[in-house]
Write a protein that holds these residues in place. Structure first.
Motif, mmCIF file in Angstrom:
data_model
loop_
_atom_site.group_PDB
_atom_site.id
_atom_site.type_symbol
_atom_site.label_atom_id
_atom_site.label_comp_id
_atom_site.label_asym_id
_atom_site.label_seq_id
_atom_site.Cartn_x
_atom_site.Cartn_y
_atom_site.Cartn_z
ATOM 1 N N TYR A 192 45.944 36.158 44.512
ATOM 2 C CA TYR A 192 45.986 38.599 44.272
ATOM 3 C C TYR A 192 47.159 38.868 43.905
ATOM 4 O O TYR A 192 48.412 38.094 43.457
ATOM 5 N N SER A 193 47.168 40.372 43.822
ATOM 6 C CA SER A 193 48.080 40.844 43.716
ATOM 7 C C SER A 193 49.249 40.897 44.283
ATOM 8 O O SER A 193 49.483 41.299 45.470
ATOM 9 N N ASN A 203 46.871 32.292 46.031
ATOM 10 C CA ASN A 203 45.196 32.654 46.524
ATOM 11 C C ASN A 203 44.473 33.740 45.893
ATOM 12 O O ASN A 203 43.554 34.212 45.849
ATOM 13 N N LEU A 231 44.585 44.345 49.425
ATOM 14 C CA LEU A 231 44.565 42.641 48.859
ATOM 15 C C LEU A 231 43.930 43.411 47.194
ATOM 16 O O LEU A 231 42.488 44.497 47.238
ATOM 17 N N VAL A 232 44.403 43.062 45.963
ATOM 18 C CA VAL A 232 43.729 42.910 44.965
ATOM 19 C C VAL A 232 44.041 41.991 43.984
ATOM 20 O O VAL A 232 44.576 41.339 43.650
ATOM 21 N N GLN A 233 42.494 41.596 43.518
ATOM 22 C CA GLN A 233 42.302 40.201 42.814
ATOM 23 C C GLN A 233 42.909 40.330 41.798
ATOM 24 O O GLN A 233 42.379 41.055 40.860
ATOM 25 N N CYS A 241 49.940 35.786 48.081
ATOM 26 C CA CYS A 241 49.024 35.779 47.312
ATOM 27 C C CYS A 241 48.697 35.811 45.430
ATOM 28 O O CYS A 241 47.432 35.236 45.087
ATOM 29 N N TYR A 284 43.292 44.007 54.306
ATOM 30 C CA TYR A 284 44.468 43.587 53.806
ATOM 31 C C TYR A 284 45.181 42.407 54.038
ATOM 32 O O TYR A 284 44.465 41.073 54.778
ATOM 33 N N GLU A 293 50.940 45.002 44.512
ATOM 34 C CA GLU A 293 50.761 46.249 45.333
ATOM 35 C C GLU A 293 51.632 46.485 46.608
ATOM 36 O O GLU A 293 52.216 45.650 46.724
ATOM 37 N N LEU A 332 44.008 36.889 57.181
ATOM 38 C CA LEU A 332 42.671 38.695 55.975
ATOM 39 C C LEU A 332 42.640 39.681 57.711
ATOM 40 O O LEU A 332 41.459 38.611 57.844
#
Length: 183
Positions: free
Chosen positions: A156-157, A154, A179-181, A151, A123, A160, A32
Motif C-alpha cells: 500500500y502507498s 503489504n 488504502l491505495v495499492q 503499508c 482504511y 496517503e 483493515l
C-alpha cells in the motif's frame, strides 16, 4: 554513596513509570476497516503539526460556546508524516466530528469554518491510548513508522494522508489511512 544510588534508582523508576503511563512501550496493531462518513467541521491551515490542537480548539469553542453543540471527537488530517520533520509546514485540516443528532443544527448556524463529510471507504486503522498531551507525541512516534512499514510490506502507498481522530470519551487516538495499492 548509598543515598546517591537510591536517588538515582528512584529517578530511573520514575522515568519508566512516566513513560509507561503515556504508553511509550505500547505496540500498535493494524487492521483493515470500512469506516468514515462522519460529519466534520474544520479549518484548513498551512502550519506545523504541533499546532493541530490549537486549531481544533478554535472549532470546538465556536461550536460549543456560540451554538451549544457538545463535541467529543476532534479530527486532524495531515498531508505528510509529522514524525519526519516537526518544524516543517504542512497542510492541516483540523476540527471536530459532529454527532449525527447535532448535524441538523449545523444547517441553522453560521460558522466561519468549513463543513463536510469524511469519505466512507476501506482504511488501515490503529488505535493509541489517549491520556494527555504526551500521548499525542508518543502516538505519533509509535504509529507513523509502523504504519508506513505495514503499508510497505503489504503493497500500500505510504504517501496517503493520515487522519487522526481524538476520542475524548473512549480516551483513544484513532489513526486511519486510505488504502491505495502500489502498482
Amino acid at each position: 554513596m548509598k543515598t546517591i544510588f537510591i536517588i538515582l534508582g528512584v529517578l530511573i523508576l520514575s522515568v519508566f513509570v512516566y513513560l509507561g503511563f503515556y504508553n511509550a512501550f505500547y505496540s500498535p496493531k493494524f487492521e483493515l476497516s470500512d469506516e468514515g462518513g462522519e460529519t466534520i467541521v474544520y479549518q484548513a491551515v498551512n502550519d506545523r503539526y504541533q499546532l493541530t490542537d490549537s486549531f481544533m480548539k478554535q472549532v470546538f469553542n465556536e461550536l460549543y460556546e456560540k451554538n451549544g453543540i457538545v463535541i467529543t471527537k476532534g479530527i486532524g488530517l495531515h498531508e505528510y508524516d509529522p514524525a519526519l520533520d516537526e518544524q516543517k509546514l504542512t497542510t492541516l485540516f483540523a476540527g471536530c466530528i459532529v454527532a449525527d443528532e447535532d448535524t441538523a443544527s449545523l444547517a441553522r448556524i453560521k460558522t466561519s469554518f468549513t463543513t463536510g463529510k469524511t469519505a466512507y471507504q476501506e482504511y488501515i486503522v490503529s488505535d493509541f491510548p489517549l491520556k494527555g498531551t504526551m500521548s499525542l507525541m508518543f502516538g505519533m512516534y509509535k504509529i507513523y513508522p509502523k504504519l508506513n512499514a505495514y503499508c510497505t510490506q503489504n503493497g500500500y502507498s505510504t504517501e496517503e494522508p493520515v487522519t487522526e481522530i481524538y476520542n475524548r470519551v473512549d480516551k483513544k487516538i484513532h489513526y486511519r489511512r486510505k488504502l491505495v495499492q502500489v502498482k
